[in-house]
Design a protein around this motif. Structure first.
Motif, short mmCIF file in Angstrom:
data_model
loop_
_atom_site.label_atom_id
_atom_site.label_comp_id
_atom_site.label_asym_id
_atom_site.label_seq_id
_atom_site.Cartn_x
_atom_site.Cartn_y
_atom_site.Cartn_z
N LYS A 240 -2.23 4.87 10.04
CA LYS A 240 -3.37 5.74 10.37
C LYS A 240 -4.55 5.46 9.46
CE LYS A 240 -0.94 9.74 12.25
NZ LYS A 240 -0.63 11.17 12.05
N ALA A 241 -4.27 5.22 8.19
CA ALA A 241 -5.35 4.92 7.24
C ALA A 241 -6.03 3.60 7.59
CB ALA A 241 -4.79 4.87 5.82
N TYR A 242 -5.26 2.59 7.99
CA TYR A 242 -5.85 1.31 8.40
C TYR A 242 -6.75 1.52 9.62
CZ TYR A 242 -2.39 -1.18 5.52
OH TYR A 242 -1.64 -1.66 4.49
N PHE A 243 -6.26 2.26 10.59
CA PHE A 243 -7.04 2.51 11.80
C PHE A 243 -8.31 3.29 11.48
CE2 PHE A 243 -8.10 4.96 15.60
CZ PHE A 243 -8.24 3.93 16.51
N LYS A 244 -8.18 4.30 10.62
CA LYS A 244 -9.34 5.10 10.24
C LYS A 244 -10.37 4.25 9.50
CE LYS A 244 -10.53 9.47 8.07
NZ LYS A 244 -10.05 10.63 7.33
N TYR A 245 -9.90 3.37 8.61
CA TYR A 245 -10.79 2.47 7.89
C TYR A 245 -11.58 1.60 8.86
CZ TYR A 245 -12.03 -1.98 5.75
OH TYR A 245 -12.67 -3.12 5.40
N HIS B 249 0.82 -1.21 0.00
CA HIS B 249 0.00 0.00 0.00
C HIS B 249 0.86 1.27 0.00
CE1 HIS B 249 -3.45 -2.58 1.69
NE2 HIS B 249 -3.62 -2.39 0.40
N GLN B 250 2.02 1.21 0.60
CA GLN B 250 2.93 2.37 0.56
C GLN B 250 3.33 2.68 -0.87
OE1 GLN B 250 6.24 1.49 3.11
NE2 GLN B 250 5.10 1.95 4.99
N LYS B 251 3.63 1.66 -1.64
CA LYS B 251 4.01 1.87 -3.04
C LYS B 251 2.82 2.31 -3.88
CE LYS B 251 7.80 -1.42 -2.90
NZ LYS B 251 8.27 -2.75 -3.30
N MET B 252 1.66 1.73 -3.62
CA MET B 252 0.48 2.05 -4.42
C MET B 252 0.03 3.50 -4.21
SD MET B 252 -1.88 -1.38 -4.02
CE MET B 252 -3.36 -0.53 -4.48
N PHE B 253 0.02 3.95 -2.97
CA PHE B 253 -0.54 5.26 -2.64
C PHE B 253 0.51 6.30 -2.27
CE2 PHE B 253 -3.87 2.12 -1.48
CZ PHE B 253 -4.77 2.45 -2.48
N GLU B 254 1.77 5.92 -2.33
CA GLU B 254 2.88 6.82 -2.02
C GLU B 254 2.71 7.50 -0.66
OE1 GLU B 254 3.19 9.44 -5.34
OE2 GLU B 254 3.77 7.85 -6.71
N LEU B 255 2.49 6.69 0.36
CA LEU B 255 2.32 7.17 1.73
C LEU B 255 3.42 6.58 2.60
CD1 LEU B 255 -1.52 6.63 2.09
CD2 LEU B 255 -0.37 8.81 1.78
N SER B 256 3.68 7.28 3.71
CA SER B 256 4.68 6.77 4.65
C SER B 256 4.07 5.65 5.50
CB SER B 256 5.18 7.90 5.55
OG SER B 256 4.15 8.30 6.44
N ASP B 257 4.93 4.99 6.26
CA ASP B 257 4.47 3.89 7.12
C ASP B 257 3.48 4.39 8.17
OD1 ASP B 257 4.56 1.15 7.92
OD2 ASP B 257 5.75 1.78 9.66
N VAL B 258 3.73 5.55 8.73
CA VAL B 258 2.84 6.12 9.74
C VAL B 258 1.48 6.46 9.12
CG1 VAL B 258 2.52 8.06 11.32
CG2 VAL B 258 4.76 7.00 11.10
#
Length: 80
Positions: free
Chosen positions: A52-57, A39-48
């Motif tokens: 946060k996105a997983y928790f928010k989901y 998911h970091q590669k797909m959405f160009e987001l950092s590990d943190v």
């Protein structure tokens, strides 16, 4: 459609959505190191940001589950 059929419908909907939440939560606990880099590669987001996105989901899914599945099911059970 009567109250009994609606109660059965919401009951099964609650069971199905609760299992989706449980499966997703367990999957993220045990396989976060596998899924996170993808998911970091797909959405160009950092590990943190990914965590946060997983928790928010999960938090949003749980709130929607309670609002649209569990509460109507409990209300219909009280009506029977």
């Amino acid at each position: 459609m009567g109250i009994a059929e609606l109660t059965a419908f919401f009951g099964w909907m609650t069971v199905i959505n609760l299992s989706i939440i449980a499966f997703t939560g367990i999957f993220l606990v045990f396989f976060i190191n596998v899924v996170s880099p993808i998911h970091q590669k797909m959405f160009e987001l950092s590990d943190v940001e990914i965590k946060k996105a997983y928790f928010k989901y999960l938090a949003n899914y749980k709130m929607l589950f309670i609002t649209f599945n569990l509460v109507p099911y409990i209300a219909l059970k009280f009506m029977l």
